[in-house]
Write a protein that holds these residues in place. Structure first.
Motif, short mmCIF file in Angstrom:
data_model
loop_
_atom_site.label_atom_id
_atom_site.label_comp_id
_atom_site.label_asym_id
_atom_site.label_seq_id
_atom_site.Cartn_x
_atom_site.Cartn_y
_atom_site.Cartn_z
N ALA A 141 0.83 -1.20 0.00
CA ALA A 141 0.00 0.00 0.00
C ALA A 141 0.87 1.25 0.00
O ALA A 141 0.57 2.23 -0.69
CB ALA A 141 -0.94 -0.01 1.21
N LEU A 188 -0.06 3.82 -2.97
CA LEU A 188 -1.13 4.76 -2.64
C LEU A 188 -0.59 6.16 -2.34
O LEU A 188 0.60 6.35 -2.10
CB LEU A 188 -1.93 4.25 -1.44
CG LEU A 188 -2.67 2.93 -1.61
CD1 LEU A 188 -3.37 2.55 -0.31
CD2 LEU A 188 -3.68 3.00 -2.76
N ASP A 190 -4.78 8.22 0.97
CA ASP A 190 -5.35 6.88 0.81
C ASP A 190 -4.73 5.90 1.79
O ASP A 190 -5.40 4.99 2.31
CB ASP A 190 -5.17 6.39 -0.62
CG ASP A 190 -6.15 7.04 -1.58
OD1 ASP A 190 -7.18 7.58 -1.11
OD2 ASP A 190 -5.89 7.03 -2.80
N TYR A 249 -6.34 3.37 4.42
CA TYR A 249 -6.00 1.95 4.30
C TYR A 249 -5.65 1.35 5.66
O TYR A 249 -6.00 0.20 5.94
CB TYR A 249 -4.82 1.80 3.34
CG TYR A 249 -4.50 0.38 2.94
CD1 TYR A 249 -5.00 -0.16 1.76
CD2 TYR A 249 -3.67 -0.40 3.73
CE1 TYR A 249 -4.69 -1.46 1.39
CE2 TYR A 249 -3.36 -1.70 3.37
CZ TYR A 249 -3.87 -2.23 2.19
OH TYR A 249 -3.55 -3.52 1.84
N PRO A 300 -8.57 -1.94 5.58
CA PRO A 300 -8.61 -1.28 4.28
C PRO A 300 -9.90 -1.56 3.53
O PRO A 300 -10.35 -2.71 3.47
CB PRO A 300 -7.40 -1.86 3.55
CG PRO A 300 -7.15 -3.17 4.21
CD PRO A 300 -7.53 -2.99 5.63
N LEU A 316 -9.74 0.14 -2.15
CA LEU A 316 -8.31 0.44 -2.04
C LEU A 316 -7.46 -0.81 -2.24
O LEU A 316 -6.36 -0.74 -2.79
CB LEU A 316 -8.00 1.09 -0.69
CG LEU A 316 -8.39 2.56 -0.53
CD1 LEU A 316 -8.00 3.07 0.85
CD2 LEU A 316 -7.74 3.42 -1.61
N ILE A 317 -7.95 -1.94 -1.78
CA ILE A 317 -7.23 -3.19 -2.01
C ILE A 317 -7.11 -3.45 -3.51
O ILE A 317 -6.05 -3.82 -4.01
CB ILE A 317 -7.96 -4.37 -1.31
CG1 ILE A 317 -7.85 -4.24 0.21
CG2 ILE A 317 -7.36 -5.70 -1.77
CD1 ILE A 317 -8.59 -5.32 0.97
N SER A 363 -6.45 -7.26 5.09
CA SER A 363 -7.15 -6.35 5.97
C SER A 363 -6.75 -6.69 7.38
O SER A 363 -7.03 -7.79 7.85
CB SER A 363 -8.67 -6.50 5.80
OG SER A 363 -9.36 -5.72 6.73
#
Length: 387
Positions: free
Chosen positions: A243, A247, A251, A255, A261, A265-266, A289
């Motif tokens: 991430a 990102l 973001d 996340y 998250p 976004l994943i 997550s």
């Protein structure tokens, strides 16, 4: 009263009920450190000299994540995980210091003000009939500097602040003064623009871990939006490195939020890894997550729409709780205070939220600075010199 209180209080008084440290050899690999962190109830794992020379440092998930975000690690995550954990340890000296259990609280505060984050203290055995506490200490002296045959715990800035809070009345009128009046608001903060790449915040994230603070997220006007907190990062797993590599700072803040998250976004992270030809990160790690309880396995060959990825919550990790005293800043929860907040109010608020700092903002959410436990301890130390 305050001077005698600190002088007669021993660090062993703060060690009651502390769990023993789980030693990790400095010759262990990053992968072994990662496994130890995932199975531990603590955010940090102590790293010890394999020759019995004592604790040489500590490692947490943020250290591992920052290491995995380095260019060479991104290109070959599997190779990075095989490197010794000593590569991950902070190069800043004095973050971890050994201290005798009969040292005074004042000595502990002095070490913290010199830069120590964790004080490694031998655990005194339960008092046995006919054997004095002092005699037990002398019997253990031969192993005091070795983790072989002797258990240790460690004390943090939070432990000391909590202890002082229990006797705060001894320091009157200091607790009632505002942090603005005391001059402990530091305006030199680590900050990044909301739209900047999260990867550009890596150095700031690493520095915030060393300073036990956080990285502020601000807009173009300097308005405080939220934070990239090492605390939240430490509650994630190693896959958050993906991430950070893909990102924006804003973001990334979403996340690593305590809810885990968002699925969109994943999907963004996975798509951008493919765009950057970093599919090896997908093959090495499962993008996860950090707080969900279900597990779904994904592979790099899955389509973005078909892959939902969740991993179990790491056992024993805290979820940060926020009381109504915490300000909601543009939908991003962050522990903040006002410059006119009293010292004792700031201490209570920080302890309640398990953080070592509070952001200081104005009513319009403009960021003034930050107040930290170390600056608070400095105030107590200076107060003692004036009475």
């Amino acid at each position: 009263m305050a001077v005698s209180f600190l002088g007669r209080s021993e660090v062993s008084d703060l060690c009651l009920g502390k769990p023993p440290l789980r030693p990790l050899s400095e010759s262990a690999t990053v992968a072994e450190a990662l496994a130890a962190l995932k199975s531990s109830d603590e955010s940090f794992i102590s790293v010890w000299n394999k020759e019995g020379g004592g604790c040489v440092g500590k490692v947490c998930m943020v250290d591992v994540v920052c290491y995995l975000c380095k260019e060479e690690s991104v290109l070959s995550p599997s190779s990075a995980l095989k490197e010794p954990v000593s590569n991950v340890l902070s190069k800043v000296p004095g973050l971890v210091m050994h201290l005798e259990p009969y040292s005074s609280l004042l000595e502990a505060i002095n070490l913290i003000l010199q830069g120590a984050q964790n004080l490694v203290v031998p655990i005194i055995p339960t008092k046995k009939s006919g054997i004095s506490r002092r005699k037990q200490h002398l019997q253990k002296s031969s192993t005091i500097n070795s983790h072989n045959g002797c258990e240790f715990c460690w004390l943090t800035q939070e432990d000391v602040i909590r202890f002082l809070l229990g006797s705060i009345g001894l320091f009157t009128p200091l607790p009632a003064l505002s942090i603005d009046t005391l001059g402990i608001i530091n305006s030199d903060v680590l900050a990044i623009d909301y739209y900047s790449p999260a990867s550009s915040a890596l150095r700031a994230i690493s520095n915030s871990l060393t300073q036990q603070t956080s990285v502020a997220i601000v807009d173009s006007d300097g308005t405080f939006i939220g934070e990239i907190s090492p605390f939240n990062l430490a509650c994630c797993d190693e896959t958050v490195a993906a991430a950070i590599a893909t990102l924006s700072a804003g973001d990334l803040m979403a996340y690593i939020d305590c809810g885990g998250p968002p699925e969109d976004l994943i999907r963004v992270v996975k798509a951008r890894l493919k765009e950057k030809n970093l599919e090896n990160m997908l093959q090495e790690f499962t993008i996860s997550s950090p707080f969900d309880s279900d597990t779904l396995v994904s592979s790099s060959s899955s389509s973005d729409e078909e892959s939902s990825i969740r991993t179990p919550a790491r056992p024993g990790r805290h979820k940060r709780s926020y009381s109504y005293s915490t300000r909601m800043v543009r939908k991003a929860e962050a522990v903040v205070c006002h410059p006119k907040s009293s010292l004792v109010a700031v201490m209570i608020q920080a302890i309640a939220h398990r953080v070592n700092y509070l952001w200081v903002i104005e009513d319009d959410c403009s960021l003034i600075g930050i107040v930290t436990f170390s600056s608070i301890l400095k105030v107590f130390r200076e107060y003692l010199e004036t009475i």
